[in-house]
Motif scaffolding. Structure first.
Motif, PDB file in Angstrom:
ATOM      1  N   MET A 152      -7.732 -11.199  20.622  1.00 49.44           N
ATOM      2  CA  MET A 152      -8.906 -11.063  19.759  1.00 49.44           C
ATOM      3  C   MET A 152      -9.381  -9.621  19.752  1.00 49.44           C
ATOM      4  SD  MET A 152      -8.961 -14.144  18.817  1.00 49.44           S
ATOM      5  CE  MET A 152     -10.481 -14.258  17.873  1.00 49.44           C
ATOM      6  N   SER A 153     -10.407  -9.353  18.924  1.00 49.69           N
ATOM      7  CA  SER A 153     -10.935  -7.999  18.823  1.00 49.69           C
ATOM      8  C   SER A 153     -12.430  -8.068  18.545  1.00 49.69           C
ATOM      9  CB  SER A 153     -10.220  -7.225  17.702  1.00 49.69           C
ATOM     10  OG  SER A 153     -10.845  -5.975  17.494  1.00 49.69           O
ATOM     11  N   ALA A 154     -13.129  -7.003  18.994  1.00 50.75           N
ATOM     12  CA  ALA A 154     -14.568  -6.925  18.724  1.00 50.75           C
ATOM     13  C   ALA A 154     -14.859  -6.202  17.431  1.00 50.75           C
ATOM     14  CB  ALA A 154     -15.271  -6.226  19.902  1.00 50.75           C
ATOM     15  N   ASP A 155     -13.820  -5.754  16.720  1.00 48.16           N
ATOM     16  CA  ASP A 155     -13.989  -5.057  15.438  1.00 48.16           C
ATOM     17  C   ASP A 155     -14.185  -6.110  14.350  1.00 48.16           C
ATOM     18  OD1 ASP A 155     -13.991  -3.423  13.296  1.00 48.16           O
ATOM     19  OD2 ASP A 155     -11.951  -2.641  13.586  1.00 48.16           O
ATOM     20  N   PHE A 156     -15.382  -6.066  13.710  1.00 54.54           N
ATOM     21  CA  PHE A 156     -15.688  -7.130  12.740  1.00 54.54           C
ATOM     22  C   PHE A 156     -14.884  -6.975  11.460  1.00 54.54           C
ATOM     23  CE2 PHE A 156     -18.973  -3.874  12.779  1.00 54.54           C
ATOM     24  CZ  PHE A 156     -18.838  -3.335  11.516  1.00 54.54           C
ATOM     25  N   LEU A 183     -10.341 -11.895  28.814  1.00 52.84           N
ATOM     26  CA  LEU A 183     -11.155 -13.061  28.461  1.00 52.84           C
ATOM     27  C   LEU A 183     -10.877 -13.523  27.044  1.00 52.84           C
ATOM     28  CD1 LEU A 183     -13.369 -14.984  29.496  1.00 52.84           C
ATOM     29  CD2 LEU A 183     -15.068 -13.369  28.591  1.00 52.84           C
ATOM     30  N   PHE A 184     -10.587 -12.621  26.133  1.00 53.01           N
ATOM     31  CA  PHE A 184     -10.330 -12.950  24.722  1.00 53.01           C
ATOM     32  C   PHE A 184      -8.967 -12.409  24.348  1.00 53.01           C
ATOM     33  CE2 PHE A 184     -14.914 -12.435  25.236  1.00 53.01           C
ATOM     34  CZ  PHE A 184     -15.381 -13.667  24.791  1.00 53.01           C
ATOM     35  N   GLU A 233      -8.888  -8.987  11.423  1.00 54.38           N
ATOM     36  CA  GLU A 233      -8.603 -10.390  11.115  1.00 54.38           C
ATOM     37  C   GLU A 233      -8.821 -11.268  12.329  1.00 54.38           C
ATOM     38  OE1 GLU A 233      -4.684 -10.631   9.617  1.00 54.38           O
ATOM     39  OE2 GLU A 233      -5.106  -9.516   7.760  1.00 54.38           O
ATOM     40  N   ASN A 234      -8.689 -10.665  13.562  1.00 57.82           N
ATOM     41  CA  ASN A 234      -8.843 -11.432  14.806  1.00 57.82           C
ATOM     42  C   ASN A 234     -10.217 -11.189  15.427  1.00 57.82           C
ATOM     43  OD1 ASN A 234      -6.157 -12.311  14.583  1.00 57.82           O
ATOM     44  ND2 ASN A 234      -5.426 -10.418  15.567  1.00 57.82           N
ATOM     45  N   PHE A 235     -11.207 -11.016  14.551  1.00 57.79           N
ATOM     46  CA  PHE A 235     -12.550 -10.702  15.047  1.00 57.79           C
ATOM     47  C   PHE A 235     -13.102 -11.870  15.865  1.00 57.79           C
ATOM     48  CE2 PHE A 235     -17.178 -11.108  14.275  1.00 57.79           C
ATOM     49  CZ  PHE A 235     -17.598 -10.011  15.022  1.00 57.79           C
ATOM     50  N   SER A 236     -13.689 -11.486  17.080  1.00 62.33           N
ATOM     51  CA  SER A 236     -14.313 -12.488  17.944  1.00 62.33           C
ATOM     52  C   SER A 236     -15.793 -12.161  18.047  1.00 62.33           C
ATOM     53  CB  SER A 236     -13.667 -12.480  19.340  1.00 62.33           C
ATOM     54  OG  SER A 236     -14.388 -13.300  20.219  1.00 62.33           O
ATOM     55  N   ALA A 237     -16.606 -13.062  17.536  1.00 61.22           N
ATOM     56  CA  ALA A 237     -18.052 -12.830  17.558  1.00 61.22           C
ATOM     57  C   ALA A 237     -18.576 -12.797  18.986  1.00 61.22           C
ATOM     58  CB  ALA A 237     -18.757 -13.922  16.747  1.00 61.22           C
ATOM     59  N   ALA A 238     -18.026 -13.659  19.841  1.00 62.06           N
ATOM     60  CA  ALA A 238     -18.495 -13.688  21.240  1.00 62.06           C
ATOM     61  C   ALA A 238     -18.216 -12.350  21.929  1.00 62.06           C
ATOM     62  CB  ALA A 238     -17.822 -14.839  21.982  1.00 62.06           C
ATOM     63  N   TRP A 239     -17.006 -11.844  21.708  1.00 62.03           N
ATOM     64  CA  TRP A 239     -16.658 -10.527  22.302  1.00 62.03           C
ATOM     65  C   TRP A 239     -17.611  -9.454  21.804  1.00 62.03           C
ATOM     66  CZ3 TRP A 239     -10.926  -8.451  22.539  1.00 62.03           C
ATOM     67  CH2 TRP A 239     -10.912  -7.242  23.264  1.00 62.03           C
TER      68      TRP A 239
END
Length: 923
Positions: free
Chosen positions: A156-160, A152-153, A163-169
């Motif tokens: 991206m990454s869920a790690d805040f 879905l992403f 650099e590719n942090f995705s808030a939705a994920w």
């Protein structure tokens, strides 16, 4: 043999997905009969047997290993059912990133963080750079598959911190079920954190304003001076002044921030020390944890902790780590000694032995603990066997109990060693009924009870001893982590020590056999072995019935050991023992049978049936049959056993004993028939009511005459020759006896000799008086053949002789009708022979004398014509030939008239000579 179990079937696993080392519960069917039955467990292709904990036949708990496959089946393998199948699968997830202070079942390598403010590489708390919960609300992990989120992403990454942090994920993964109000609260928290950061930056700027203003004023003044003077002097002065200002600013800054920076360095040092303690607390607490787990018996935990510490600190150069690791090694060495003591401790179960060997292997104990355990078990089994013998020998000498004969029909005896059953699941039938063990053991000889106890001991201990060796050979004693290397070393050691173990088994077998021989066959031991294996008080030899029981016990023990797949050459010595016991049992049984038959004379009641027989022949035959039936199980060959009669000496001994049994009975018959009259008890004498009693029954007298006993004995001999001895020979052949023809031949010859002796004695008793009365009767009243009157009939001497012959006929007929022809023929022979002699001795006859003689000879011959034999007929012819021939018809007519008159007058007396014809019997 028990029916094989169904293969294992896994029908459920909870949870059905997770990362490595996730604890799962496996459910299904036929998952094993116990911990020892479970021999394999794989999840996604990884062997999880080391962490498996068998709970029941439908439940197993374990931890998932680091499998290569993301998804796979759960395969359970058991000894009883083999390799199983699975209807479910397990999905292995990728591990999540774990914070340095987060709880974890595995070791996590921390990162070194670079402190940019002080330009130094320091280990600072990662929480200062990456907060665990940036929103400040409770995290609720969703159950969205990782792969779906990655799809879905993409990129991206869920790690805040990425650099590719995705808030939705991040929100889907951590707050998928969080309410809207809580999300509002999270927004407020984020704003507060942002304001704190801005305020911190602003405060840092405000704190340094005075310094900045002073520096700015100094720079402005320098600039003005340079413009106004334009000279080098001013320029130099201004430059010096600027340097002074800067130095003063620097000194002021150092003075202001020295205390703050000092406190910060101290705090960093404390933080780093706490971080080290927190990071390496596993090592610092390990010695105490090892002691606690050893006391609780959690040796698996100790071994896992030791392996972990060894991999992390085994080669460390840090002194403090070396100190603590040395303490760990000291505790582990003590544990090795403790486990070795427990391993060599007896008695112990096979499961415990395998467990302790695996522990010592995982702890890399020196030497070969498995072989040490095998040696200790071997010595313990030998010691148990000798202790068993010593205890029973002392008990026998202390009690001196008389042991009665065992009655197989009435005694209730315990079942001999049921098995293997205990093993291989040996289910075997036995003729012994369980129950009343104490009563049976009280009546049984000590040697028999000892053999029961000894064989039970060996059968209960040797299987585990043998299985321990098999496990040592195939490497199943070692854990999965050690198995590859240990199996090779184990197989190599097993090849080197195979002969040593074979000697151990042979020593146990030899000790078992020699101890049994010392108790039952002491004469088969060598002189030096009697003291070690003997020592029993042999007042009387065991009966054949007890020996049969012992043979059954030893056979069951041999079958139990054979079921372990022990090589036959190691068990051959037991087969030799069984053969010797079987031979001895046959010899003893036949000897006791001869003694029983000798006592049959005491049981003779002289009750005669309608065939002229007493119960003696039947008792003799039944005694032989019972004896042979008691030997049936002994004579039957079990698998691997040789025939009792394979040795020539055994055949000869059994043949001689069998002949001896027959001869003993023949001697018994002779003893009974020749006893003095006063020694015969006829209180129970009777005759069958169907037998005719012409001249008085023999049971009217209170005693039997010698002639009557002879007749009864002759009747019994006749039946023995025609029936009993032939039946006994058939029974001998049926039970595999060798030399039956010789036994029958010798017995028949001996029986015929006895029969002839008894017959001659009876004829002598009966015929001699009749023969002796002929000559005096003929010449009574001075009778002269030369000078006599015309014959008027048969004279009285001949009538008296006929009456005596009739009396003999009546006596024999009363006892046995079958003996009548034989006895009467012999009596007629004696009388005719004597009459022929007397006629031939007469020198001359007158006419009347010749007629008288011819009348009497013809009357006697016609009367006993049914019992004539060639010998008696020849005697009568010789007597008639000695007489002058009748010349006139008148003399012939007179002779015929007188003969008819004689037969008519003595018709009643001569009825016995008119019976239906019977075949003549040779004498």
């Amino acid at each position: 043999m028990s029916r094989a179990r169904q293969p294992p079937l896994v029908t459920g696993i909870s949870p059905n997905e997770g990362i490595s080392w996730t604890k799962v519960t496996i459910r299904g069917e036929n998952l094993g009969t116990g911990p020892t039955d479970l021999i394999g467990l794989t999840i996604c292709g990884h062997n999880c047997l080391l962490t498996a904990e068998w709970m029941s036949a439908s439940k197993i708990v374990c931890r998932v290993g680091q499998a290569k496959n993301d998804k796979g089946d759960i395969i359970v393998t058991t000894k009883s059912g083999g390799k199983g199948t699975s209807t479910v699968s397990f999905k292995l997830l990728k591990p999540e990133k774990i914070g340095i202070l987060d709880q974890s079942a595995v070791w996590v390598d921390e990162m070194n963080y670079y402190d940019m403010r002080t330009d130094r590489n320091k280990g600072i708390s990662p929480l200062s750079l990456r907060p665990a919960n940036p929103l400040g609300i409770e995290i609720d992990k969703g159950r969205f598959p990782q792969k779906d989120l990655e799809a879905l992403f993409p990129g991206m990454s869920a790690d805040f911190t990425s650099e590719n942090f995705s808030a939705a994920w991040y929100l889907i993964e951590n707050h998928s079920t969080t309410s809207f109000d809580q999300l509002k609260t999270a927004v407020v928290n984020l704003k507060k954190q942002a304001n704190k950061k801005n305020e911190g930056s602003l405060a840092y700027v405000k704190g340094g304003l005075s310094t900045f203003f002073e520096a700015q004023d100094a720079l402005s003044a320098i600039h003005q001076k340079l413009e106004a003077d334009g000279t080098e002097k001013v320029e130099g002065s201004m430059t010096q002044k600027l340097e002074n200002v800067l130095n003063r600013a620097s000194n002021t800054a150092d003075t202001l921030f020295q205390e703050v920076l000092g406190r910060k360095d101290k705090a960093d040092s404390t933080r780093n020390a706490l971080n080290v303690l927190q990071r390496f607390k596993f090592l610092f607490n390990l010695p105490l944890n090892i002691e606690r787990n050893i006391q609780k018996g959690d040796y698996d935990v100790v071994i896992n902790d030791y392996e972990k510490a060894k991999s992390l600190f085994g080669k460390t150069e840090v002194q403090v780590f070396k100190k603590y690791y040395a303490e760990v090694e000291t505790r582990i060495e003590s544990l090795r000694e403790l486990l070795l003591d427990k391993l060599l401790e007896t008695p112990s179960t096979l499961h415990d032995q395998k467990r302790y060997i695996r522990y010592l292997s995982d702890l890399h104990a020196s030497g070969d603990p498995a072989w040490q355990c095998i040696g200790a078990q071997h010595q313990w089994i030998l010691q148990l066997m000798h202790n068993c013998k010593e205890s029973y020998v002392k008990e026998q000498k202390g009690k001196n109990i008389f042991f009665p004969m065992l009655d197989l029909d009435s005694e209730v005896r315990p079942s001999p060693i049921c098995h293997l059953s205990q093993t291989a699941s040996l289910k075997r039938g036995s003729s012994f009924q369980p129950g009343r063990d104490d009563a049976w053991r009280y009546k049984a000889p000590q040697q028999v009870v000892f053999v029961e106890k000894l064989t039970k001991l060996v059968v209960s201990q040797l299987p585990n001893f043998w299985k321990l060796w098999i496990s040592y050979v195939n490497g199943s004693l070692f854990s999965e982590t050690e198995k590859s290397g240990q199996m090779e070393r184990s197989k190599k050691n097993a090849r080197q020590r195979q002969n040593d173990f074979k000697k151990m088994i042979q020593e146990v077998m030899h000790s078992l056999v020699k101890l049994i021989r010392g108790a039952l066959l002491p004469f088969s031991l060598r002189e030096g072995e009697s003291r070690q294996y003997g020592g029993w008080e042999m007042k009387s030899e065991l009966s054949g019935q007890w020996l049969t029981h012992v043979i059954q016990t030893v056979r069951l023990s041999s079958e139990s050991l054979t079921a372990l797949e022990i090589p036959n050459d190691m068990l051959q010595i037991i087969q030799d023992l069984i053969l010797d016991l079987r031979v001895r049992c046959v010899i003893v049984t036949l000897q006791h049978t001869a003694e029983d038959i000798k006592r049959l004379a005491e049981k003779e009641d002289w009750v005669v049936d309608n065939e002229g027989l007493t119960s003696l022949p039947s008792q003799f035959e039944q005694c032989i049959i019972r004896s042979l039936q008691s030997l049936k199980t002994v004579l039957d060959c079990k698998p691997g056993e040789a025939s009792v009669f394979q040795q020539q000496k055994t055949q000869e001994d059994v043949c001689q004993l069998s002949i001896g049994i027959m001869q003993v009975f023949i001697d018994c018959l002779e003893q009974l028939s020749t006893k003095p009259d006063g020694d015969i008890d006829t209180a129970h004498l009777s005759v069958d009511v169907s037998s005719p009693d012409l001249f008085g029954s023999i049971h009217e007298d209170s005693t039997l005459s010698s002639e009557q006993r002879l007749l009864i004995a002759l009747s019994n001999c006749r039946y023995l020759e025609r029936h009993t001895f032939l039946n006994v020979a058939e029974h001998f052949e049926k039970h595999g006896f060798q030399g039956v023809e010789k036994i029958t031949q010798v017995s028949m010859e001996s029986l015929k000799e006895l029969d002839q002796r008894l017959f001659e004695m009876y004829i002598e008793f009966k015929a001699d008086p009749i023969v002796g009365s002929l000559e005096p009767g003929i010449y009574a009243g001075y009778f002269d053949w030369k000078d006599c009157l015309v014959p008027a009939g048969v004279r009285n001497y001949l009538k008296e002789a006929l009456v005596n012959i009739i009396a003999v006929h009546a006596e024999v007929f009363t006892i046995s009708k079958d003996l009548v022809p034989r006895v009467m023929s012999r009596v007629v022979e004696a009388v005719s022979e004597e009459l022929s002699r007397l006629m031939q001795c007469v020198s001359s006859f007158s006419k009347n004398g010749a007629l008288q003689a011819r009348l009497e000879i013809s009357a006697l011959r016609d009367t006993v014509a049914i019992f004539l034999t060639p010998e008696s007929d020849s005697s009568f012819k010789q007597a008639l030939e000695a007489l002058p021939q009748l010349s006139s018809g008148t003399d012939k007519k007179l002779l015929e008239e007188l003969l008819n008159k004689f037969k008519s007058s003595m018709h009643l007396q001569l009825t016995c000579f008119q019976a239906s014809s019977s075949p003549m019997m040779k004498t």
